[in-house]
Write a protein that holds these residues in place. Structure first.
Motif, PDB file in Angstrom:
ATOM      1  N   GLU A   1       0.834  -1.198   0.000  1.00 33.97           N
ATOM      2  CA  GLU A   1       0.000   0.000   0.000  1.00 33.97           C
ATOM      3  C   GLU A   1       0.871   1.252   0.000  1.00 33.97           C
ATOM      4  OE1 GLU A   1      -3.447   2.102   2.811  1.00 33.97           O
ATOM      5  OE2 GLU A   1      -2.639   0.113   3.285  1.00 33.97           O
ATOM      6  N   PRO A   2       0.597   2.212  -0.861  1.00 28.83           N
ATOM      7  CA  PRO A   2       1.410   3.440  -0.883  1.00 28.83           C
ATOM      8  C   PRO A   2       1.270   4.230   0.419  1.00 28.83           C
ATOM      9  CG  PRO A   2       0.075   3.242  -2.878  1.00 28.83           C
ATOM     10  CD  PRO A   2      -0.431   2.210  -1.921  1.00 28.83           C
ATOM     11  N   ILE A   3       2.307   4.984   0.728  1.00 30.43           N
ATOM     12  CA  ILE A   3       2.246   5.880   1.879  1.00 30.43           C
ATOM     13  C   ILE A   3       1.273   7.011   1.555  1.00 30.43           C
ATOM     14  CG2 ILE A   3       3.597   7.435   3.348  1.00 30.43           C
ATOM     15  CD1 ILE A   3       6.050   5.765   2.667  1.00 30.43           C
ATOM     16  N   PRO A   4       0.385   7.375   2.470  1.00 35.75           N
ATOM     17  CA  PRO A   4      -0.545   8.484   2.197  1.00 35.75           C
ATOM     18  C   PRO A   4       0.203   9.751   1.814  1.00 35.75           C
ATOM     19  CG  PRO A   4      -1.205   7.307   4.180  1.00 35.75           C
ATOM     20  CD  PRO A   4       0.127   6.747   3.778  1.00 35.75           C
ATOM     21  N   GLU A   5      -0.311  10.444   0.826  1.00 37.15           N
ATOM     22  CA  GLU A   5       0.356  11.640   0.325  1.00 37.15           C
ATOM     23  C   GLU A   5       0.527  12.699   1.409  1.00 37.15           C
ATOM     24  OE1 GLU A   5      -0.168  14.905  -3.321  1.00 37.15           O
ATOM     25  OE2 GLU A   5      -1.544  13.203  -3.099  1.00 37.15           O
ATOM     26  N   ALA A   6      -0.452  12.808   2.302  1.00 35.62           N
ATOM     27  CA  ALA A   6      -0.373  13.805   3.371  1.00 35.62           C
ATOM     28  C   ALA A   6       0.736  13.500   4.357  1.00 35.62           C
ATOM     29  CB  ALA A   6      -1.712  13.897   4.098  1.00 35.62           C
ATOM     30  N   LEU A   7       1.182  12.251   4.414  1.00 38.94           N
ATOM     31  CA  LEU A   7       2.216  11.851   5.368  1.00 38.94           C
ATOM     32  C   LEU A   7       3.623  12.062   4.832  1.00 38.94           C
ATOM     33  CD1 LEU A   7       2.535  10.550   8.190  1.00 38.94           C
ATOM     34  CD2 LEU A   7       2.550   8.319   7.079  1.00 38.94           C
TER      35      LEU A   7
ATOM     36  N   PRO B   1       5.359  14.655   3.472  1.00 36.47           N
ATOM     37  CA  PRO B   1       6.187  15.800   3.894  1.00 36.47           C
ATOM     38  C   PRO B   1       6.709  15.696   5.319  1.00 36.47           C
ATOM     39  CG  PRO B   1       4.186  16.544   2.777  1.00 36.47           C
ATOM     40  CD  PRO B   1       4.011  15.090   3.054  1.00 36.47           C
ATOM     41  N   VAL B   2       6.052  14.909   6.179  1.00 39.16           N
ATOM     42  CA  VAL B   2       6.467  14.821   7.587  1.00 39.16           C
ATOM     43  C   VAL B   2       6.892  13.403   7.934  1.00 39.16           C
ATOM     44  CG1 VAL B   2       5.003  16.747   8.284  1.00 39.16           C
ATOM     45  CG2 VAL B   2       4.059  14.429   8.291  1.00 39.16           C
ATOM     46  N   LEU B   3       7.253  12.620   6.918  1.00 41.29           N
ATOM     47  CA  LEU B   3       7.531  11.206   7.136  1.00 41.29           C
ATOM     48  C   LEU B   3       8.694  10.984   8.090  1.00 41.29           C
ATOM     49  CD1 LEU B   3       6.570   8.401   6.182  1.00 41.29           C
ATOM     50  CD2 LEU B   3       8.274   8.539   4.358  1.00 41.29           C
ATOM     51  N   PHE B   4       9.704  11.857   8.049  1.00 42.16           N
ATOM     52  CA  PHE B   4      10.909  11.671   8.856  1.00 42.16           C
ATOM     53  C   PHE B   4      10.899  12.531  10.123  1.00 42.16           C
ATOM     54  CE2 PHE B   4      12.112  10.692   4.457  1.00 42.16           C
ATOM     55  CZ  PHE B   4      12.601   9.407   4.618  1.00 42.16           C
ATOM     56  N   GLU B   5       9.771  13.113  10.451  1.00 46.91           N
ATOM     57  CA  GLU B   5       9.681  13.926  11.658  1.00 46.91           C
ATOM     58  C   GLU B   5       9.151  13.087  12.815  1.00 46.91           C
ATOM     59  OE1 GLU B   5       7.507  17.502  11.195  1.00 46.91           O
ATOM     60  OE2 GLU B   5       8.588  18.141   9.392  1.00 46.91           O
TER      61      GLU B   5
ATOM     62  N   GLY C   1      11.501   5.219  14.177  1.00 48.92           N
ATOM     63  CA  GLY C   1      12.483   4.555  13.318  1.00 48.92           C
ATOM     64  C   GLY C   1      12.952   5.415  12.162  1.00 48.92           C
ATOM     65  N   LEU C   2      12.018   6.009  11.410  1.00 53.77           N
ATOM     66  CA  LEU C   2      12.411   6.811  10.256  1.00 53.77           C
ATOM     67  C   LEU C   2      13.046   8.126  10.682  1.00 53.77           C
ATOM     68  CD1 LEU C   2       9.450   6.224   7.784  1.00 53.77           C
ATOM     69  CD2 LEU C   2      11.701   5.142   7.835  1.00 53.77           C
ATOM     70  N   TYR C   3      12.628   8.663  11.826  1.00 48.36           N
ATOM     71  CA  TYR C   3      13.293   9.872  12.344  1.00 48.36           C
ATOM     72  C   TYR C   3      14.757   9.580  12.650  1.00 48.36           C
ATOM     73  CZ  TYR C   3      14.699  13.416  15.740  1.00 48.36           C
ATOM     74  OH  TYR C   3      15.378  14.395  16.419  1.00 48.36           O
ATOM     75  N   ILE C   4      15.037   8.432  13.263  1.00 45.69           N
ATOM     76  CA  ILE C   4      16.417   8.064  13.583  1.00 45.69           C
ATOM     77  C   ILE C   4      17.201   7.812  12.300  1.00 45.69           C
ATOM     78  CG2 ILE C   4      17.840   6.280  14.668  1.00 45.69           C
ATOM     79  CD1 ILE C   4      15.656   6.049  16.822  1.00 45.69           C
ATOM     80  N   VAL C   5      16.567   7.188  11.306  1.00 48.81           N
ATOM     81  CA  VAL C   5      17.227   6.997  10.013  1.00 48.81           C
ATOM     82  C   VAL C   5      17.671   8.336   9.446  1.00 48.81           C
ATOM     83  CG1 VAL C   5      16.813   6.372   7.601  1.00 48.81           C
ATOM     84  CG2 VAL C   5      16.104   4.827   9.419  1.00 48.81           C
ATOM     85  N   HIS C   6      16.781   9.294   9.449  1.00 50.87           N
ATOM     86  CA  HIS C   6      17.098  10.619   8.903  1.00 50.87           C
ATOM     87  C   HIS C   6      18.224  11.273   9.688  1.00 50.87           C
ATOM     88  CE1 HIS C   6      16.605  15.009   8.413  1.00 50.87           C
ATOM     89  NE2 HIS C   6      16.284  14.697   7.179  1.00 50.87           N
ATOM     90  N   GLN C   7      18.198  11.175  11.015  1.00 47.55           N
ATOM     91  CA  GLN C   7      19.218  11.807  11.840  1.00 47.55           C
ATOM     92  C   GLN C   7      20.591  11.178  11.612  1.00 47.55           C
ATOM     93  OE1 GLN C   7      18.972  14.515  14.186  1.00 47.55           O
ATOM     94  NE2 GLN C   7      17.161  14.776  12.892  1.00 47.55           N
TER      95      GLN C   7
END
Length: 358
Positions: free
Chosen positions: A285-291, A293-297, A315-321
């Motif tokens: 399933e695709p990630i919702p479009e609204a999510l 822009p803030v996926l890594f926050e 998890g994704l915030y730590i990946v970005h950091q």
């Protein structure tokens, strides 16, 4: 008209930088007006042009004054007169004073708007942090309760069988591991928010071997799932090995959670002269479009059903950091064919070990 406004502001800015007089004379204004008239006439039908529009370029006197504050030009105040005339020094001084007051009012309005937006963002973040604390308390309570129940069950057994001890101790160990992962994520979150980034200790390493080790670990914990490693046979560079293992584990684990049943998770890695590239792809399933822009926050993934149970959603915030601390970048693209996370890392290290390179 807007383009005329922008072009004139740019012309005034160039004159200011060159130390020239920024008041535009009638000839310059007449040329600009004629150019704007021709452009608008090409876009609008003749019936849409206002009465007397074609006489617009025949005005006899024009004056352009910059709305400037310091080195910044906010715009240009244009004045037109029906007859030819020259303004006196007193009139020019009055108009320049008016321009200064207008510029100051624009600057105050901008500051007010920035302050209002900052306060709204602070209130929003405070509310999200309170929500996050409640979520942390709830998620930590579940494994803690499992440990407590397992320990009490062992205490009530007078002569527990080896199988019962092994079963209960295994549950206690799994719950303790879950709590350990959550606490580790919280510590990384704190480092990322308060210490200016997650610190890394880069050293020479080989990324393909690290990817293969991570996939081998997931093959043991997810039997029956297809994990595919593609790309170059070797990818050497300088990065923090344990932190990059954390990045890969978070991305592969995320892909396994959201992959459609029976479809593979693909991990591709290759090197370029100045960077290493890693892609993790899953069909689902695709990630919702609204999510996006803030996926890594932080604090955001809890608003979506995409946050897995038993996870803090960091998890994704730590990946970005971690990637940011390596002076790299991470991005996501999603669609009907699935979701792909791409990590780009510089292969060299030009920052001191033991510190965040940011």
């Amino acid at each position: 008209a807007l383009k005329l406004f922008d072009d004139t502001a740019a012309a005034v800015q160039r004159r200011r930088q060159a130390g020239e007089d920024t008041r535009l004379d009638a000839n310059v204004a007449r040329v600009e007006a004629e150019r704007a008239r021709n452009q608008l006439a090409a876009l609008l039908p003749a019936a849409a042009l206002p009465t007397g529009y074609h006489d617009f370029a025949d005005q006899r006197a024009w004056l352009g004054l910059p709305l400037s504050g310091g080195a910044r030009v906010e715009g240009v105040l244009w004045l037109s007169f029906d007859t030819a005339r020259r303004l006196s020094a007193a009139e020019l001084a009055h108009l320049e004073s008016l321009c200064q007051l207008t510029t100051q009012a624009l600057a105050r309005a901008r500051l007010y708007d920035d302050e209002r937006l900052a306060k709204e963002e602070a209130r929003r973040r405070e509310a999200l942090e309170q929500q996050f604390l409640g979520m942390v308390s709830h998620d930590l309570r579940n494994p803690l309760q499992a440990i407590s129940l397992g320990a009490r069950a062992l205490q009530r057994m007078e002569r527990p069988s080896p199988e019962a001890v092994l079963r209960l101790s295994g549950r206690i160990g799994l719950s303790a591991d879950r709590m350990g992962h959550m606490v580790s994520d919280l510590l990384d979150f704190t480092r990322g928010r308060l210490a200016g980034g997650i610190p890394v200790e880069p050293e020479p390493g080989e990324l393909v071997r690290l990817c293969r080790e991570v996939l081998d670990e997931f093959s043991l914990s997810h039997p029956g799932r297809e994990l595919v490693l593609e790309g170059d046979g070797v990818c050497e560079g300088t990065w923090d090995g344990p932190r990059m293992r954390q990045v890969l584990c978070n991305l592969v684990g995320n892909a396994l959670r959201h992959a459609r049943a029976g479809t593979p998770v693909r991990l591709r890695v290759w090197q370029r002269p100045d960077e290493a590239v890693v892609e993790v792809h899953n069909e689902g399933e695709p990630i919702p479009e609204a999510l996006l822009p803030v996926l890594f926050e932080p604090f955001r993934r809890g608003d979506s059903h995409f946050r897995p149970a038993g996870s803090l959603g960091l998890g994704l915030y730590i990946v970005h950091q971690v990637v940011d601390s390596h002076r790299g970048r991470v991005e996501a693209r999603t669609g009907a064919e699935g979701t792909t996370f791409t990590v780009r890392l510089p292969r060299g290290a030009d920052f001191p070990p033991g510190r965040s390179p940011r």
